[in-house]
Design a protein around this motif. Structure first.
Motif, PDB file in Angstrom:
ATOM      1  N   THR A 182       0.852  -1.195   0.011  1.00 42.83           N
ATOM      2  CA  THR A 182      -0.014  -0.083   0.098  1.00 42.83           C
ATOM      3  C   THR A 182       0.793   1.224  -0.013  1.00 42.83           C
ATOM      4  OG1 THR A 182      -1.253  -1.557   1.389  1.00 42.83           O
ATOM      5  CG2 THR A 182      -2.108   1.197   0.963  1.00 42.83           C
ATOM      6  N   GLY A 190      -9.597  -3.356   5.030  1.00 39.41           N
ATOM      7  CA  GLY A 190      -9.231  -2.167   4.468  1.00 39.41           C
ATOM      8  C   GLY A 190     -10.195  -1.885   2.998  1.00 39.41           C
ATOM      9  N   LEU A 191     -11.450  -2.075   3.274  1.00 45.44           N
ATOM     10  CA  LEU A 191     -12.242  -1.918   2.029  1.00 45.44           C
ATOM     11  C   LEU A 191     -13.291  -0.535   2.189  1.00 45.44           C
ATOM     12  CD1 LEU A 191     -13.282  -5.500   1.142  1.00 45.44           C
ATOM     13  CD2 LEU A 191     -11.502  -4.191   0.255  1.00 45.44           C
ATOM     14  N   ASP A 192     -13.399   0.206   1.258  1.00 52.47           N
ATOM     15  CA  ASP A 192     -14.534   1.113   1.293  1.00 52.47           C
ATOM     16  C   ASP A 192     -16.044   0.373   1.491  1.00 52.47           C
ATOM     17  OD1 ASP A 192     -15.422   3.875  -0.101  1.00 52.47           O
ATOM     18  OD2 ASP A 192     -16.767   2.030  -0.844  1.00 52.47           O
ATOM     19  N   SER A 193     -16.619   1.200   2.324  1.00 54.96           N
ATOM     20  CA  SER A 193     -18.091   0.719   2.781  1.00 54.96           C
ATOM     21  C   SER A 193     -18.913   0.516   1.449  1.00 54.96           C
ATOM     22  CB  SER A 193     -18.792   1.627   3.250  1.00 54.96           C
ATOM     23  OG  SER A 193     -19.523   2.715   2.721  1.00 54.96           O
ATOM     24  N   GLY A 194     -18.916   1.140   0.277  1.00 55.62           N
ATOM     25  CA  GLY A 194     -19.647   0.723  -0.751  1.00 55.62           C
ATOM     26  C   GLY A 194     -19.106  -0.782  -1.361  1.00 55.62           C
ATOM     27  N   LEU A 195     -17.891  -0.661  -1.524  1.00 58.58           N
ATOM     28  CA  LEU A 195     -17.141  -2.013  -1.923  1.00 58.58           C
ATOM     29  C   LEU A 195     -17.735  -3.116  -1.149  1.00 58.58           C
ATOM     30  CD1 LEU A 195     -15.591  -3.536  -4.060  1.00 58.58           C
ATOM     31  CD2 LEU A 195     -13.461  -2.536  -2.987  1.00 58.58           C
ATOM     32  N   MET A 196     -17.254  -2.925   0.205  1.00 59.35           N
ATOM     33  CA  MET A 196     -17.838  -4.140   1.059  1.00 59.35           C
ATOM     34  C   MET A 196     -19.175  -4.448   0.975  1.00 59.35           C
ATOM     35  SD  MET A 196     -16.376  -5.358   4.000  1.00 59.35           S
ATOM     36  CE  MET A 196     -17.102  -6.909   3.435  1.00 59.35           C
ATOM     37  N   SER A 197     -19.951  -3.738   0.781  1.00 58.25           N
ATOM     38  CA  SER A 197     -21.504  -3.927   0.626  1.00 58.25           C
ATOM     39  C   SER A 197     -21.852  -4.767  -0.680  1.00 58.25           C
ATOM     40  CB  SER A 197     -22.199  -2.423   0.586  1.00 58.25           C
ATOM     41  OG  SER A 197     -23.578  -2.732   0.288  1.00 58.25           O
ATOM     42  N   ARG A 209     -14.690  -4.370   7.439  1.00 53.79           N
ATOM     43  CA  ARG A 209     -14.379  -3.315   6.621  1.00 53.79           C
ATOM     44  C   ARG A 209     -12.964  -2.677   6.996  1.00 53.79           C
ATOM     45  NH1 ARG A 209     -18.674   0.275   6.606  1.00 53.79           N
ATOM     46  NH2 ARG A 209     -17.292   1.661   7.899  1.00 53.79           N
TER      47      ARG A 209
END
Lengths: 291, 291
Positions: free
Chosen positions: A24, B57-64, B53
């Motif tokens: 990262t 280390g993911l964005d909440s949109g991607l996670m969803s 999340r």
DNA sequence: TAAGATGTCTGACTTAAGTCAGCTATATGA
DNA sequence: TCATATAGCTGACTTAAGTCAGACATCTTA
């Protein structure tokens, strides 16, 4: 819960977390990870485009595009290989070397951060050597090296330290270099070095003593690499090289305290013979016919 | 070439090559790496979507979206958290658990492949423990555990093995469990366990001896975790817990051979006092006022 | 109880990564 | 010297991964 496999898998998680953080941080330098990987691989000496592709596991189309991108950035220059104009060789430009140095500095920092915060770092390094060597056992390479190559000198030094320790005597490593160096390179002999991802982990040499007769010397395997069968690999390799030098018989001497070595010679076709020199530390003498 | 930082970085490369191969094999199960990571994280007990999340280390949109995908596949079910209906809890369905088991089997296989091919695997495991613990030092957790928790028993067993070794006497670990277990849980005491990524690496207990007076017992740190300041962390934690149990004074006994422990007590606010028990192996007695 | 904070979701994006067929230039060997 | 193999390149794709603004329900607190 505490079984062996879990313990070992825990290592992979720990290192991946650490290295993932590094990946990262690589992104912090503003280049996508794909190009960064290519740039670093070139920096580490992988210059042949085909080799790069295999090493990074990339499709030839993607590889080509990544190289094109780095060329456009002025980081890389490619040219056809002199011997085969189909192949291409990639080299870092000055700007490329500067970028590569930045990545190296990041990696060094992250390694330093761990090492610096742990007191017994020699124990940690020994553990790291052991694991890296075991994991990389299929990628160990045995190369011919000059007796005055610093990596050879590192091994020879370790070899003398170790026998000094075992026999409680101080063997002078001849700080100025191996006094026999001259006879341990072609055409009178050769020096083989075992490398695991660049780290020297073992060596062996052969020296011509007479027409057709050679002596095996400087057989050493790093503590981290023991138990992997490296000694046998080294012996096989030195026998092959000895044959190429026109030797038909090999001799060696050793000491009863070196039980692993004794066992290897006895099970690998060597025959115990009479004392053939006056080395006060030698107790056992072996001979092997080649071919 | 052979400097400390290169040696350490070599470890990262070796493990990454190994684990990278695993990642690729994960792809063999036909699910993109992102979903595979989520599925595995849930399987490893990370069920709270927010925690997932952060962990991945993911964005909440991607996670969803990844969760939605796994739901569509029938691998995962989500439901609002009982205490806070904004949060969601993800659980593996039966199919999900089967898929997770496949990934686990792959990981186990790859660990087993390395372990099985190396003779001195205890040395390798000890090295793995050391490195994983040092790398994960910032993620060590200290939890309260039941004295009969198998992880506690593992530590207590190691503790007794070690003092048996040091004193050349056999301390009976009472195979049937710690005889003092009852007094090492609330409200008469407590047992703390240090975990590094799930592996128990140290413990300490406190036992109420009288109104306001407690005794510290079972202080142990795994060899792989020494040099990280864990003993001090454990002592701090046990003092805090002792206060919560209403204890105002703590005592402990120790032996002169345990130099690291002696040094810790002397520099951490403990005062040497007269012998207060008849433990034949105790030579030094300490007391500390809390608060 | 109203205002603001929190956690998740959706739609509409961008970028990176990877795939595949077909092209060109060069090398190799009968 | 001609057929075939090899290395790399290009165009036209697909898929995965990540970003961002805004919607919505729920919780917290003044």
């Amino acid at each position: 819960m505490i079984d062996d496999i879990s313990r070992f898998r825990r290592l992979a998680r720990a290192v991946t977390t650490q290295t993932g953080a590094l990946d990262t941080s690589f992104l912090g330098l503003g280049r996508p990870l794909g190009s960064a990987r290519v740039l670093n691989a070139i920096g580490h000496g992988k210059e042949d485009v085909g080799e790069l592709r295999v090493y990074l596991g990339l499709d030839s189309g993607l590889m080509s595009r990544l190289l094109r991108g780095l060329e456009a950035e002025g980081m890389v220059e490619t040219a056809p290989a002199p011997k085969d104009a189909r192949r291409r060789i990639a080299k870092l430009t000055e700007a490329g070397q500067a970028a590569f140095a930045q990545y190296e500095a990041l990696s060094d920092q992250s390694a330093e951060a761990v090492l610096g915060r742990y007191k017994q770092s020699e124990a940690l390094l020994a553990a790291a050597d052991l694991i890296a060597t075991v994991l990389g056992r299929d990628r160990i390479e045995i190369i011919e090296a000059d007796p005055e190559d610093p990596r050879v000198e590192h091994c020879v030094q370790a070899y003398y330290d170790e026998i000094s320790e075992i026999f409680g005597v101080f063997f002078d490593p001849q700080v100025s270099g191996d006094p026999e160096a001259g006879s341990l390179r072609a055409p009178n002999g050769t020096f083989l070095l075992a490398l695991s991802d660049g780290l020297p982990i073992g060596c062996v040499a052969v020296k011509r003593q007479a027409e057709g007769l050679g002596e095996v010397k400087r057989m050493w395997v790093a503590p981290a690499a023991r138990g992997l069968g490296l000694a046998k690999q080294l012996m096989n390799a030195i026998e092959t090289h000895a044959q190429r030098l026109g030797l038909t018989t090999l001799q060696l001497d050793t000491n009863g305290k070196l039980t692993a070595a004794l066992h290897l010679y006895r099970t690998d076709g060597w025959v115990e013979i009479e004392r053939y020199n006056d080395n006060p530390y030698a107790e056992h003498f072996f001979e092997k016919q080649l071919g």
